[in-house]
Design an enzyme around this catalytic site. Structure first.
Site, PDB file in Angstrom:
ATOM      1  N   PRO A  71       0.827  -1.228   0.000  1.00 16.73           N
ATOM      2  CG  PRO A  71      -0.734  -1.548   1.676  1.00 16.73           C
ATOM      3  CD  PRO A  71       0.567  -2.074   1.154  1.00 16.73           C
ATOM      4  CD  GLU A  72       3.285   2.854  -4.150  1.00 10.96           C
ATOM      5  OE1 GLU A  72       3.415   4.015  -4.563  1.00 10.96           O
ATOM      6  OE2 GLU A  72       3.607   1.858  -4.819  1.00 10.96           O
TER       7      GLU A  72
ATOM      8  NE  ARG B  45       5.998 -11.594   2.295  1.00 14.87           N
ATOM      9  CZ  ARG B  45       6.973 -11.208   1.476  1.00 14.87           C
ATOM     10  NH1 ARG B  45       6.664 -10.560   0.362  1.00 14.87           N
ATOM     11  NH2 ARG B  45       8.232 -11.437   1.776  1.00 14.87           N
TER      12      ARG B  45
ATOM     13  NE  ARG C 143      18.580  11.650  -2.058  1.00 15.72           N
ATOM     14  CZ  ARG C 143      17.734  11.020  -1.250  1.00 15.72           C
ATOM     15  NH1 ARG C 143      16.813  11.682  -0.601  1.00 15.72           N
ATOM     16  NH2 ARG C 143      17.811   9.723  -1.120  1.00 15.72           N
TER      17      ARG C 143
END
Ligand SMILES: [Zn+2]
Length: 295
Positions: free
Chosen positions: A2-3, A113, A155
């Site tokens: 899920p996001e 899980r 980055r």
């Protein structure tokens, strides 16, 4: 996994069912869920709490109580929540906890899980805990292109890896990162700091539009994700690139390719999303691995 759109869809459905209700009984049957605290200890502390609000920050669901405490739920890989009227919960071997509310209804937590977490925080801890782990909300008015630019600057990691870092943008995961970069026409392996201001604006817009569509479709159900009423999301039929290796790009018709970025399967259009020019040697490697993985 899920996001933001999935967690937001869960929140939107649970909030009117939970807000204003008191917790009567809590049964937690999986000790992993509440580690390092014992399940019974958390259950006892939750009983009697009055639910003031069901909020979300990034991928965290935050159940806020009148006492000022908050329960932070992270669904991780396969967690989901189910709400049912009294006696209406289906039998479920993967049920890890059940919360009974003062109207007799139940909220069950299921997790195949068992990577999900329930963390009960005391009032002074809540804001600091979340803010240390989660950056700006991408759909909030305070998230501007220059905030994204600041998160990507300096980055050297690929832009996709930077987007997956929850401190860069809250709630973006593997699916919506790929969809956002395709919308922005930015290759997932481009070093984050190498994006032009125009490309950063495009990624900013791409992230928002990908997430907004995900929310409008109530998230994507690939395997385990379900809404609290037991229904599935509908976003999985509308991906532009995610999971579509070998299928035509909706924009230009070129077959979508799959590579690995930051250890995650990554889908993109090799024509719309040009590889990093400075890394022309490395760009031959992804295309080789994509041929292998599409067999
Ligand atoms: Zn294309």
């Amino acid at each position: 996994m899920p996001e933001l759109p999935e967690v937001e869809s869960v929140r939107a459905q649970l909030a009117p069912l939970l807000e204003g209700r008191r917790i009567e009984r809590v049964a937690i049957t999986d000790p992993r869920l509440t580690r390092p605290l014992a399940p019974d200890e958390v259950a006892v502390r939750l009983e009697g709490e009055l639910i003031r609000a069901v909020d979300r920050r990034g991928k965290y669901l935050i159940v806020r109580f009148e006492s000022g405490r908050a329960l932070l739920i992270h669904l991780r890989m396969t967690g989901s929540l189910r709400h049912a009227r009294a006696g209406g919960l289906p039998d479920d071997p993967y049920e890890r906890a059940v919360v009974t509310l003062d109207d007799g209804s139940d909220v069950a937590y299921r997790d195949v899980r068992r990577f999900g977490t329930w963390l009960l925080l005391e009032p002074p801890e809540v804001g600091a805990y979340v803010d240390a782990r989660v950056g700006l909300e991408p759909l909030g008015a305070s998230f501007r292109p220059r905030d994204l630019a600041a998160g990507l600057a300096k980055r050297r990691a690929p832009v996709k890896a930077a987007l997956l870092d929850q401190r860069t943008v809250a709630g973006v995961g593997n699916i919506y990162a790929d969809e956002a970069l395709w919308r922005a026409r930015v290759h997932p392996l481009r070093p984050a700091a190498s994006l032009t201001a125009e490309e950063v604006r495009a990624v900013h817009r791409g992230v928002r539009r990908a997430l907004e569509l995900g929310i409008a479709r109530q998230g994507s159900t690939l395997t385990d994700y379900r809404l609290p009423d037991g229904s599935s999301g509908r976003m999985q039929t509308e991906f532009n690139v995610y999971g579509r290796a070998g299928e035509p790009c909706p924009r230009c018709g070129t077959p979508i390719e799959k590579i690995r970025v930051a250890g995650r399967g990554t889908w993109y259009c090799p024509r719309c999303q040009r590889p990093p020019q400075a890394a022309s040697r490395s760009s031959s490697r992804p295309s080789r691995s994509s041929r292998q993985s599409s067999v």
